[in-house]
Structures are given as structure tokens and as C-alpha cells.
Design an enzyme around this catalytic site. Structure first.
Site, mmCIF file in Angstrom:
data_model
loop_
_atom_site.group_PDB
_atom_site.id
_atom_site.type_symbol
_atom_site.label_atom_id
_atom_site.label_comp_id
_atom_site.label_asym_id
_atom_site.label_seq_id
_atom_site.Cartn_x
_atom_site.Cartn_y
_atom_site.Cartn_z
ATOM 1 N N ASP A 148 -3.830 -2.002 0.337
ATOM 2 C CA ASP A 148 -2.392 -1.822 -0.097
ATOM 3 C C ASP A 148 -1.582 -2.980 0.233
ATOM 4 O O ASP A 148 -0.361 -2.862 0.344
ATOM 5 C CB ASP A 148 -1.644 -0.619 0.612
ATOM 6 C CG ASP A 148 -0.413 -0.156 0.229
ATOM 7 O OD1 ASP A 148 -0.073 -0.558 -0.853
ATOM 8 O OD2 ASP A 148 0.304 0.435 0.834
ATOM 9 N N GLU A 180 2.496 7.768 -2.016
ATOM 10 C CA GLU A 180 2.482 7.107 -0.675
ATOM 11 C C GLU A 180 3.853 6.826 -0.350
ATOM 12 O O GLU A 180 4.424 6.987 0.790
ATOM 13 C CB GLU A 180 1.685 5.933 -0.983
ATOM 14 C CG GLU A 180 1.281 5.108 0.535
ATOM 15 C CD GLU A 180 2.319 3.860 0.691
ATOM 16 O OE1 GLU A 180 2.212 3.266 1.675
ATOM 17 O OE2 GLU A 180 3.009 3.651 -0.376
ATOM 18 N N GLU A 181 4.644 6.477 -1.365
ATOM 19 C CA GLU A 181 6.086 5.842 -0.822
ATOM 20 C C GLU A 181 7.037 7.162 -0.773
ATOM 21 O O GLU A 181 8.099 6.870 0.077
ATOM 22 C CB GLU A 181 6.420 5.067 -1.966
ATOM 23 C CG GLU A 181 5.981 3.703 -2.285
ATOM 24 C CD GLU A 181 6.346 2.664 -1.164
ATOM 25 O OE1 GLU A 181 7.421 2.755 -0.724
ATOM 26 O OE2 GLU A 181 5.822 1.396 -1.320
ATOM 27 N N HIS A 195 -3.551 3.465 -4.111
ATOM 28 C CA HIS A 195 -2.750 4.381 -4.653
ATOM 29 C C HIS A 195 -1.953 3.776 -5.648
ATOM 30 O O HIS A 195 -1.937 2.523 -5.827
ATOM 31 C CB HIS A 195 -1.815 4.919 -3.622
ATOM 32 C CG HIS A 195 -0.975 4.036 -2.804
ATOM 33 N ND1 HIS A 195 -1.126 3.529 -1.828
ATOM 34 C CD2 HIS A 195 0.361 3.407 -3.147
ATOM 35 C CE1 HIS A 195 -0.191 2.747 -1.390
ATOM 36 N NE2 HIS A 195 0.579 2.613 -2.254
ATOM 37 N N HIS A 203 7.888 -3.776 -5.498
ATOM 38 C CA HIS A 203 9.212 -3.232 -5.941
ATOM 39 C C HIS A 203 10.179 -3.915 -6.907
ATOM 40 O O HIS A 203 11.330 -3.638 -6.878
ATOM 41 C CB HIS A 203 9.811 -2.388 -4.705
ATOM 42 C CG HIS A 203 8.921 -1.333 -3.865
ATOM 43 N ND1 HIS A 203 9.672 -0.331 -3.245
ATOM 44 C CD2 HIS A 203 7.669 -1.295 -4.120
ATOM 45 C CE1 HIS A 203 8.502 0.284 -2.503
ATOM 46 N NE2 HIS A 203 7.366 -0.146 -3.195
ATOM 47 N N ASP A 240 1.490 -3.255 -5.968
ATOM 48 C CA ASP A 240 1.600 -2.283 -5.257
ATOM 49 C C ASP A 240 1.491 -0.853 -6.197
ATOM 50 O O ASP A 240 2.556 -0.384 -6.540
ATOM 51 C CB ASP A 240 2.981 -2.467 -4.683
ATOM 52 C CG ASP A 240 3.122 -1.325 -3.673
ATOM 53 O OD1 ASP A 240 2.190 -0.747 -3.243
ATOM 54 O OD2 ASP A 240 4.423 -0.986 -3.381
#
Length: 188
Positions: free
Chosen positions: A85, A57-58, A11, A157, A23
Site C-alpha cells: 500500500d 481501506e480508507e 486495495h 489523494h 493508492d
């Protein structure tokens, strides 16, 4: 058995500070390159290998939930699902939701991955990732690519999660490992 399906997926999460290269742009690259490798090598698996590029996803798993809902009628024909992932780092092996004899059978299929340093196999080690979680709940055997994640949270992130931080060779190795795993799962 082309009506039976092995899902491979990743993703995109570039909603944060970075561009999402690890990510999970790396996961998208893994699965797209995996099917390209299978095609150029002339591999024609007995079952369908389906690439799924999940989203959200998050923040709510809408992509995972939509896939499971859209394909509800064929979930019983899903024979495996693999998610990647963990970034584009060196592959080390797989975790799986399988246990006991079922896990041992797949462990034997994955033995050649030891030659690439990707022979770790964690039976009962989880569903493999959030995006394939709904498939796991439906009883689909699930797998997650394990990578050497010691540097993952240096990028995850952050503004540093950009393409120059992804090692081409490690990314390519991950794609090759996914390709192998998907092909043997599709042929068993």
C-alpha cells in the site's frame, strides 16, 4: 500443506480526486502480477498463496474486517500476510510484525532480495498495513512492502494519482519482490 495460507493483498482507494493508480492500484497490480509470475515460472509452493483484493481501506476497513470474519475458522492456518500500500515505486524491502528469532529466520529467507536493492527488513516494524491489521490481531505474522516513498504524497489523494505517474519498471520490480517473498514464506 495446501491448507495453510499466505495472503498477499492490496486495495483500491479511488474515492478521492485521482484514479488511485498509486493508492492502491499499484498494490492490486503487485499481487496479481506476483501470482502470474509464480505460475509462469512453474513455482508450486507448499502452502496456498491467496490473493485478496480488499476494499474500503480508507473509510472503515470493511473489506479487511469482512475477510477476517468470513475466514475466522481458518485464521489459525494463516502462516503469513503481506500487504502492499505504498504505491508503485522501487521496492526497498519489508516491515514485519515479527521480532527476535522469528524475524531473524525470515530475514535470512529474504537475503536474496538485497541483490535487487530490496533487502531492508524492519523487524517489529508494524503490521504491514491496515487491510491485514485484523490478521495481525489474530496472531498472523504480517509484512508490509516498503517502497521508495519520497514521491508518494505528490500523488496520494490528488488528481495526479493516475496511471501515467506509475513507472512500469518500478511496478514490475515490486511485483517480483512480492512474488519472491510470498513463495519463500509459503515454502518455509
Amino acid at each position: 500443506h495446501p491448507e495453510e495460507i499466505v495472503v498477499i493483498g492490496g486495495h483500491l482507494d479511488a474515492w478521492d480526486l485521482g484514479r488511485g493508480a498509486h493508492d492502491d492500484g499499484a498494490g492490486i497490480a503487485h499481487v496479481l502480477e506476483a501470482v502470474r509470475l509464480l505460475k509462469v515460472c512453474g513455482v508450486q509452493p507448499k502452502r496456498t498463496i491467496r490473493v485478496v483484493l480488499f476494499a474500503n481501506e480508507e473509510n472503515g476497513l470493511r473489506g479487511a474486517l469482512a475477510y477476517a470474519e468470513t475466514h475466522q475458522a481458518e485464521l489459525s492456518r494463516h502462516v503469513a500476510a503481506i500487504e502492499t500500500d505504498g504505491g508503485g515505486f522501487s521496492p526497498q524491502g519489508f516491515s514485519t510484525s515479527l521480532r527476535d528469532a522469528a524475524a531473524d529466520a525470515v530475514r535470512k529467507l529474504f537475503l536474496p532480495l538485497q541483490d535487487l536493492g530490496a533487502g531492508m527488513f524492519a523487524a517489529g516494524g508494524g503490521a504491514g498495513g491496515a487491510d491485514i491489521g485484523p490478521l495481525n490481531k489474530a496472531g498472523v505474522p504480517c509484512f508490509g512492502l516498503w517502497v521508495d516513498g519520497q514521491r508518494y504524497f505528490d500523488y496520494h489523494h490528488t488528481a495526479a494519482d493516475d496511471l501515467p505517474m506509475v513507472n512500469d519498471r518500478e511496478l514490475a520490480m515490486g511485483a517480483a519482490v512480492i512474488a519472491y517473498a510470498a513463495s519463500v514464506l509459503a515454502d518455509r
